[in-house]
Motif scaffolding. Sequence first.
Motif, mmCIF file in Angstrom:
data_model
loop_
_atom_site.group_PDB
_atom_site.id
_atom_site.type_symbol
_atom_site.label_atom_id
_atom_site.label_comp_id
_atom_site.label_asym_id
_atom_site.label_seq_id
_atom_site.Cartn_x
_atom_site.Cartn_y
_atom_site.Cartn_z
ATOM 1 N N ALA A 1 -62.062 -0.119 21.016
ATOM 2 C CA ALA A 1 -62.518 1.188 21.496
ATOM 3 C C ALA A 1 -62.199 2.235 20.440
ATOM 4 O O ALA A 1 -61.439 1.990 19.495
ATOM 5 N N GLN A 2 -62.757 3.412 20.611
ATOM 6 C CA GLN A 2 -62.469 4.495 19.677
ATOM 7 C C GLN A 2 -61.000 4.903 19.741
ATOM 8 O O GLN A 2 -60.433 5.357 18.753
ATOM 9 N N PHE A 3 -60.394 4.744 20.921
ATOM 10 C CA PHE A 3 -58.966 5.044 21.075
ATOM 11 C C PHE A 3 -58.378 4.041 22.059
ATOM 12 O O PHE A 3 -58.875 3.886 23.175
ATOM 13 N N VAL A 4 -57.338 3.334 21.620
ATOM 14 C CA VAL A 4 -56.668 2.344 22.463
ATOM 15 C C VAL A 4 -55.186 2.710 22.561
ATOM 16 O O VAL A 4 -54.485 2.757 21.543
ATOM 17 N N ASP A 5 -54.735 3.022 23.773
ATOM 18 C CA ASP A 5 -53.320 3.308 23.998
ATOM 19 C C ASP A 5 -52.762 2.270 24.963
ATOM 20 O O ASP A 5 -53.433 1.846 25.905
ATOM 21 N N VAL A 6 -51.527 1.853 24.706
ATOM 22 C CA VAL A 6 -50.928 0.733 25.449
ATOM 23 C C VAL A 6 -49.506 1.097 25.853
ATOM 24 O O VAL A 6 -48.763 1.704 25.071
ATOM 25 N N ILE A 7 -49.139 0.735 27.086
ATOM 26 C CA ILE A 7 -47.755 0.872 27.550
ATOM 27 C C ILE A 7 -47.201 -0.526 27.769
ATOM 28 O O ILE A 7 -47.749 -1.304 28.557
ATOM 29 N N HIS A 8 -46.121 -0.861 27.061
ATOM 30 C CA HIS A 8 -45.473 -2.170 27.172
ATOM 31 C C HIS A 8 -44.178 -2.008 27.972
ATOM 32 O O HIS A 8 -43.241 -1.349 27.502
ATOM 33 N N SER A 9 -44.084 -2.618 29.153
ATOM 34 C CA SER A 9 -42.870 -2.447 29.963
ATOM 35 C C SER A 9 -42.163 -3.753 30.308
ATOM 36 O O SER A 9 -41.102 -3.742 30.929
ATOM 37 N N ASP A 10 -42.733 -4.903 29.901
ATOM 38 C CA ASP A 10 -42.097 -6.193 30.230
ATOM 39 C C ASP A 10 -42.338 -7.187 29.110
ATOM 40 O O ASP A 10 -42.842 -8.286 29.327
ATOM 41 N N THR A 11 -41.957 -6.808 27.898
ATOM 42 C CA THR A 11 -42.276 -7.629 26.725
ATOM 43 C C THR A 11 -41.518 -8.945 26.694
ATOM 44 O O THR A 11 -41.924 -9.871 25.991
ATOM 45 N N ASN A 12 -40.420 -9.047 27.433
ATOM 46 C CA ASN A 12 -39.672 -10.306 27.467
ATOM 47 C C ASN A 12 -39.986 -11.125 28.713
ATOM 48 O O ASN A 12 -39.257 -12.039 29.082
ATOM 49 N N GLY A 13 -41.102 -10.773 29.382
ATOM 50 C CA GLY A 13 -41.482 -11.491 30.593
ATOM 51 C C GLY A 13 -42.982 -11.707 30.656
ATOM 52 O O GLY A 13 -43.549 -12.507 29.912
ATOM 53 N N LEU A 14 -43.645 -10.949 31.517
ATOM 54 C CA LEU A 14 -45.076 -11.136 31.754
ATOM 55 C C LEU A 14 -45.953 -10.364 30.777
ATOM 56 O O LEU A 14 -47.167 -10.568 30.746
ATOM 57 N N GLY A 15 -45.355 -9.466 29.996
ATOM 58 C CA GLY A 15 -46.136 -8.619 29.107
ATOM 59 C C GLY A 15 -46.242 -9.142 27.689
ATOM 60 O O GLY A 15 -45.749 -10.225 27.349
ATOM 61 N N TYR A 16 -46.875 -8.341 26.837
ATOM 62 C CA TYR A 16 -47.159 -8.683 25.440
ATOM 63 C C TYR A 16 -46.265 -7.826 24.549
ATOM 64 O O TYR A 16 -46.211 -6.616 24.712
ATOM 65 N N ARG A 17 -45.579 -8.436 23.610
ATOM 66 C CA ARG A 17 -44.582 -7.716 22.819
ATOM 67 C C ARG A 17 -45.188 -6.909 21.673
ATOM 68 O O ARG A 17 -44.832 -5.750 21.458
ATOM 69 N N GLU A 18 -46.107 -7.488 20.930
ATOM 70 C CA GLU A 18 -46.599 -6.840 19.717
ATOM 71 C C GLU A 18 -47.554 -5.694 20.038
ATOM 72 O O GLU A 18 -48.121 -5.626 21.122
ATOM 73 N N ALA A 19 -47.724 -4.808 19.045
ATOM 74 C CA ALA A 19 -48.627 -3.661 19.207
ATOM 75 C C ALA A 19 -50.070 -4.145 19.344
ATOM 76 O O ALA A 19 -50.499 -5.074 18.654
ATOM 77 N N LEU A 20 -50.799 -3.508 20.260
ATOM 78 C CA LEU A 20 -52.186 -3.886 20.528
ATOM 79 C C LEU A 20 -53.148 -2.707 20.442
ATOM 80 O O LEU A 20 -54.355 -2.885 20.613
ATOM 81 N N GLY A 21 -52.625 -1.493 20.192
ATOM 82 C CA GLY A 21 -53.477 -0.314 20.221
ATOM 83 C C GLY A 21 -53.294 0.578 19.014
ATOM 84 O O GLY A 21 -52.575 0.243 18.065
#
Length: 424
Positions: A199-219
Amino acid sequence: MLRLWAAFICLLYGVKTAPGETCPAFTALSFGSALVGTDLKVKLLLYTRRNPHCAEELDSTASTYLDVTKKTTFVIHGYRLTGSTPVWIPELVHLLLSVEDMNVIVVDWNRGATTLIYSNASGNCKRVAEILKKLIDEMLIDGASLDSLHMIGVSLGAHISGFVGQMFGGTLGRITGLDPAGPLYRGKPPSERLDPTDAQFVDVIHSDTNGLGYREALGHIDFYPNGGTDQPGCPLTIFSGLQYFKCDHQRSVFLFISSLKQSCNITAYPCDSYRNYRNGKCTSCETFWPMPCPVLGYYAHKWKSHLTQQSHPVTSVFFDTADKEPFCIYHYFVDIITWNKDTRRGTFSIVLADGTGRKAESKVNPEAAAFQQYNQITLLIGFDQDFENIEKISLTFSTGSVIGPKFKLRILQMRFRSLTNPDR
């Protein structure tokens, strides 16, 4: 009598329904559905300011309420282990409509997301994206603009948003990923997950990188509340049941919702690690943007031009939160000079009090802080309340040793500087 009452409610909210017709609702399933699995079926539920409480189910752009000349926000949930309706959807829809006159389309793919086998739900993501592309294609024919489309994807929904963005060559206006799913996506190439080019702008909030979420930057900008792992107020042991697994993961959603209320703005700071942020080494944005540091959530798009045009387009930002809404933490730099002859190491708590008797406490465990004679130590301290006039400061020091001697920390000077409100 009941029909008259229903008609009155519909009239009150400006909703037109046929006699005996009920409002289309999000698909509510049970854990039994998860046991047997569900085949994919997508419902598109449209809410606008003209029908804020009663959705219109879309099969195409032939709609009573859809206005393609306005901004359209898609809300896409993720994996549903129990089949229940996501508790956060009604509030998110209400707040989106309150801040801007837009179309809000809730993408209900509960049939397809509800299963014990997570890989089955993940396998449906691209099929959901294809259905959304079909609707967006029709919207474009009717005069919609890709610039005006915003996709808010939660967990697997974040990757669905990315797949839709890929189908339009990254020309969608904005994608917000709320703790994008990590399992089955870690280590995947950009074409198989959310990516800044979607997308033209991608913002991401990571709140569970050691569990169900994704650790690395995606936006273009990736927000890591409390370092992105254990969130304040969430259970720390498995004995808390299902909340242990989903509390950290869902916190990204509630942080985004809180940003729409604007009871306080959560400021985030670019840094190479959460540890360096906590040690007070990343508290300025002057080297990144000619404007204040970015704020979390819905209004992060105000930094779009600065984030998408810089030479290093991916920026990770860190911040701390409280354990409940509005989640804001008010930060101070604390400069401490001691005159103990011998080096002191330990933890301490600081209590602030204002003239009305209100108090706020912050417990500090500085990893590398060694208090040496006449050396100034600077620490970043956070409080969950904001005091304009501080009348009293108290500090309690502990070496953490139960059986050893109780050393004192002899303070020569202590100075507070507000990071949140530097003019004070």
